[in-house]
Design a protein around this motif. Structure first.
Motif, short mmCIF file in Angstrom:
data_model
loop_
_atom_site.label_atom_id
_atom_site.label_comp_id
_atom_site.label_asym_id
_atom_site.label_seq_id
_atom_site.Cartn_x
_atom_site.Cartn_y
_atom_site.Cartn_z
N PRO A 1 0.91 -1.07 -0.01
CA PRO A 1 0.12 -0.01 -0.12
C PRO A 1 0.74 1.43 0.00
O PRO A 1 0.32 2.37 -0.17
N VAL A 2 2.02 1.12 0.34
CA VAL A 2 3.08 2.18 0.30
C VAL A 2 4.47 1.71 0.11
O VAL A 2 4.69 0.61 0.48
N SER A 3 5.35 2.66 -0.64
CA SER A 3 6.79 2.42 -0.92
C SER A 3 7.62 2.10 0.53
O SER A 3 7.57 2.91 1.19
N GLU A 4 8.15 0.99 0.44
CA GLU A 4 8.94 0.55 1.49
C GLU A 4 10.16 1.43 1.56
O GLU A 4 10.59 1.92 2.78
N THR A 5 10.85 2.14 0.68
CA THR A 5 11.56 3.07 0.65
C THR A 5 11.36 4.42 1.15
O THR A 5 12.12 5.00 2.19
N GLU A 6 10.00 4.85 1.20
CA GLU A 6 9.58 6.04 1.85
C GLU A 6 9.54 5.64 3.44
O GLU A 6 9.83 6.72 4.09
N LEU A 7 9.02 4.61 3.46
CA LEU A 7 9.13 4.33 4.85
C LEU A 7 10.35 4.20 5.84
O LEU A 7 10.42 4.44 6.89
N SER B 1 14.65 2.57 17.11
CA SER B 1 13.12 2.92 17.68
C SER B 1 12.88 4.58 17.52
O SER B 1 13.85 5.21 17.17
N MET B 2 11.71 4.51 17.70
CA MET B 2 11.11 6.25 17.90
C MET B 2 10.00 6.09 18.86
O MET B 2 9.62 4.95 19.27
N THR B 3 9.56 7.13 19.45
CA THR B 3 8.50 7.42 20.25
C THR B 3 7.39 7.19 19.95
O THR B 3 7.10 7.33 18.63
N CYS B 4 6.37 6.71 20.64
CA CYS B 4 4.99 6.51 20.26
C CYS B 4 4.31 7.93 19.63
O CYS B 4 3.68 7.75 18.42
N GLU B 5 4.78 9.10 20.18
CA GLU B 5 4.41 10.19 19.69
C GLU B 5 4.98 10.69 18.54
O GLU B 5 4.15 10.95 17.50
N ASP B 6 6.13 10.29 18.29
CA ASP B 6 6.82 10.64 16.94
C ASP B 6 6.24 9.67 15.73
O ASP B 6 6.00 9.94 14.55
N CYS B 7 5.80 8.51 16.20
CA CYS B 7 4.96 7.60 15.24
C CYS B 7 3.95 8.14 14.78
O CYS B 7 3.60 8.15 13.61
N ARG B 8 3.16 8.64 15.54
CA ARG B 8 1.66 9.21 15.16
C ARG B 8 2.05 10.39 14.38
O ARG B 8 1.37 10.57 13.19
N THR B 9 3.13 11.19 14.74
CA THR B 9 3.43 12.32 13.81
C THR B 9 3.57 11.98 12.54
O THR B 9 3.29 12.44 11.45
N CYS B 10 4.40 10.84 12.35
CA CYS B 10 5.00 10.11 11.23
C CYS B 10 3.92 9.74 10.33
O CYS B 10 3.47 9.78 8.92
N LEU B 11 2.69 9.03 11.07
CA LEU B 11 1.70 8.68 10.12
C LEU B 11 0.92 9.75 9.63
O LEU B 11 0.27 9.65 8.45
N LEU B 12 0.44 10.86 10.24
CA LEU B 12 -0.13 12.00 9.99
C LEU B 12 0.76 12.54 8.76
O LEU B 12 -0.08 12.99 7.69
N SER B 13 1.98 12.72 8.85
CA SER B 13 2.66 13.03 7.54
C SER B 13 2.37 12.23 6.36
O SER B 13 2.33 12.59 5.29
N LEU B 14 2.35 11.04 6.68
CA LEU B 14 2.25 9.86 5.53
C LEU B 14 0.90 10.20 4.77
O LEU B 14 0.82 10.12 3.70
#
Length: 227
Positions: free
Chosen positions: A141-147, A161-174
């Motif tokens: 569903p999304v490019s692995e290179t981008e992830l 690793s990243m924090t849970c908060e950073d993960c949510r931020t990245c998902l919103l950006s995605l």
């Protein structure tokens, strides 16, 4: 001067009345050929949905979040049936199949041939059936290179690793970036909550891939099925 002689529009003569023209009755202009032509001219054909795209999926957003795999199977199986036109499998060079994958998955055009050939090579007929089609959309569903790039920019110094908060931020950006999501804020939050349902305080690279691909699947299916 003798009486005038005239012929009516329907033939025959009259020696007693003045000459005048008698028009044919209206029903003569409403014969079958005229009526058919008028009906054809008045007919407006409304365009149906484009190939492989449903007018309405019948799947609710909440139901999709609860059973994402089932919703994908229902929507993408119907899409394959529309693309295949009665065939059980399609060749890797099938134009509509290729266009569908490019539009509704994260497979880049430069890798499309490779991914389709990989699927086709798993069976003797060297073709892509419905199960393979659904699997391709589900797994890419999304490019692995981008992830990988996104994780590298937001991971800790060790890069593991990243924090849970950073993960949510990245998902919103995605969502607002390559996925071209126009979700309302509430729907965006619900989608991320579903994608991160088992997340802890920190998120490893493997977990990031799971969360991001799950979210991308939600967005792709929502956009395609017009949920």
């Amino acid at each position: 001067v003798g009486p005038l002689v005239y012929e009516s529009a329907w033939g025959g003569q009259n020696d007693e009345e003045p000459a005048y023209f008698v028009p044919p009755p209206e029903s003569a202009f409403q014969s079958a050929p005229f009526a058919a032509a008028a009906a054809a001219a008045a007919t407006v054909v409304s365009p149906g949905p484009s190939p492989g795209r449903p007018a309405s999926s019948g799947i609710s957003f909440e139901a999709m979040l609860t059973d994402l795999e089932g919703a994908e199977l229902a929507a993408y199986s119907a899409a394959f049936k529309s693309l295949a036109g009665g065939q059980l499998a399609l060749q890797p060079d099938h134009e509509q199949l290729r266009n569908f994958v490019l539009i509704h998955s994260g497979v880049p055009e430069t890798e499309l041939d490779m991914e389709l050939l990989k699927l086709a090579s798993t069976n003797e007929s060297f073709s892509i059936d419905c199960d393979a089609f659904v699997m391709l959309l589900r797994n890419h569903p999304v490019s692995e290179t981008e992830l990988l790039g996104e994780f590298g920019r937001h991971s800790n110094e060790a890069g593991d690793s990243m924090t849970c908060e950073d993960c949510r931020t990245c998902l919103l950006s995605l969502m607002s970036g390559s996925l071209h999501s126009d979700f309302a804020p509430e729907r965006s939050e619900k989608s991320i909550d579903a994608a991160m349902s088992d997340a802890g305080l920190t998120v490893s690279m493997d977990q990031w891939f799971v969360h991001a691909t799950t979210l991308a699947r939600i967005v792709r299916l929502t956009n395609y099925a017009q949920i």
